[in-house]
Design an enzyme around this catalytic site. Sequence first.
Site, PDB file in Angstrom:
ATOM      1  N   PRO A 124      -2.589  -8.006   0.781  1.00  0.00           N
ATOM      2  CA  PRO A 124      -1.415  -8.388   1.576  1.00  0.00           C
ATOM      3  C   PRO A 124      -0.296  -7.346   1.493  1.00  0.00           C
ATOM      4  CG  PRO A 124      -2.229 -10.277   0.344  1.00  0.00           C
ATOM      5  CD  PRO A 124      -2.968  -9.081  -0.171  1.00  0.00           C
ATOM      6  N   TYR A 125      -0.081  -6.785   0.302  1.00  0.00           N
ATOM      7  CA  TYR A 125       0.943  -5.748   0.131  1.00  0.00           C
ATOM      8  C   TYR A 125       0.609  -4.512   0.949  1.00  0.00           C
ATOM      9  CZ  TYR A 125       3.432  -1.956  -2.246  1.00  0.00           C
ATOM     10  OH  TYR A 125       4.189  -0.838  -2.518  1.00  0.00           O
ATOM     11  N   MET A 126      -0.637  -4.055   0.864  1.00  0.00           N
ATOM     12  CA  MET A 126      -1.044  -2.867   1.607  1.00  0.00           C
ATOM     13  C   MET A 126      -0.969  -3.105   3.115  1.00  0.00           C
ATOM     14  SD  MET A 126      -1.547  -0.394  -0.419  1.00  0.00           S
ATOM     15  CE  MET A 126      -2.602   0.580  -1.475  1.00  0.00           C
ATOM     16  N   LYS A 129       2.678  -2.865   4.076  1.00  0.00           N
ATOM     17  CA  LYS A 129       3.111  -1.469   4.088  1.00  0.00           C
ATOM     18  C   LYS A 129       2.573  -0.742   5.318  1.00  0.00           C
ATOM     19  CE  LYS A 129       5.732  -0.870   0.491  1.00  0.00           C
ATOM     20  NZ  LYS A 129       7.162  -0.548   0.708  1.00  0.00           N
TER      21      LYS A 129
END
Length: 210
Positions: A124-126, A129
């Site tokens: 989810p973070y990637m 980003k």
Amino acid sequence: MTTLVIGANGQIGRQFCELAQAVDLPIRAMIRDSGQRPWFDEREIETVTADLEGELHHAFDGCDQVMFSAGSGPHTGPDKTLLIDLHGAIRAVDLACELGLSRFLMVSAMRAEKPLAAPEKLRPYMAAKHAADAHLRNSAVPHLILKPGRLTDEPATQRVATSLEEAGGENSVSRANVAHALVHLAQARDLMNREFVLLDGERPIAEALS
């Protein structure tokens, strides 16, 4: 010629602010609440209270570029990743465009363009980003995107690499080196619309990020 530091109270943000203060780079540290102010007051660093999930516009007053190193952190869920790392970044980019700022410096992540290749917890973070970077690239504001590898707490060497090959296959970089690199980029006013992977290496920062 003031740089708004979004994510100033983070591990990279604090180091960036101290280094910027040391080289007389005008900055304004954006903090989420007044409880974060004492650390900055002790160092005579200007602050503004604003929130990526709330009122934000006033933080940009008098600033001509943005350094975005904010993150939801490892102990929050995908909801905060969505609201801060994605929507918060998009809001900041849109405000920079609306106000005609000269540049937007984004701290992203190496391989953000391949979120499904990341460990499951990081996807989810990637993805956030990746989407925020794409929004910045397609915006009207000139930009720089810095893509650090795996972050460590090792001391600064001020020597870096910009590819895995150059780094000998090692995919890590110290937060301290990232902060030094960001100060260099914040001062390199003619550098625009570029993207750099950042890893610990052997080249001086000014040489690698040119």
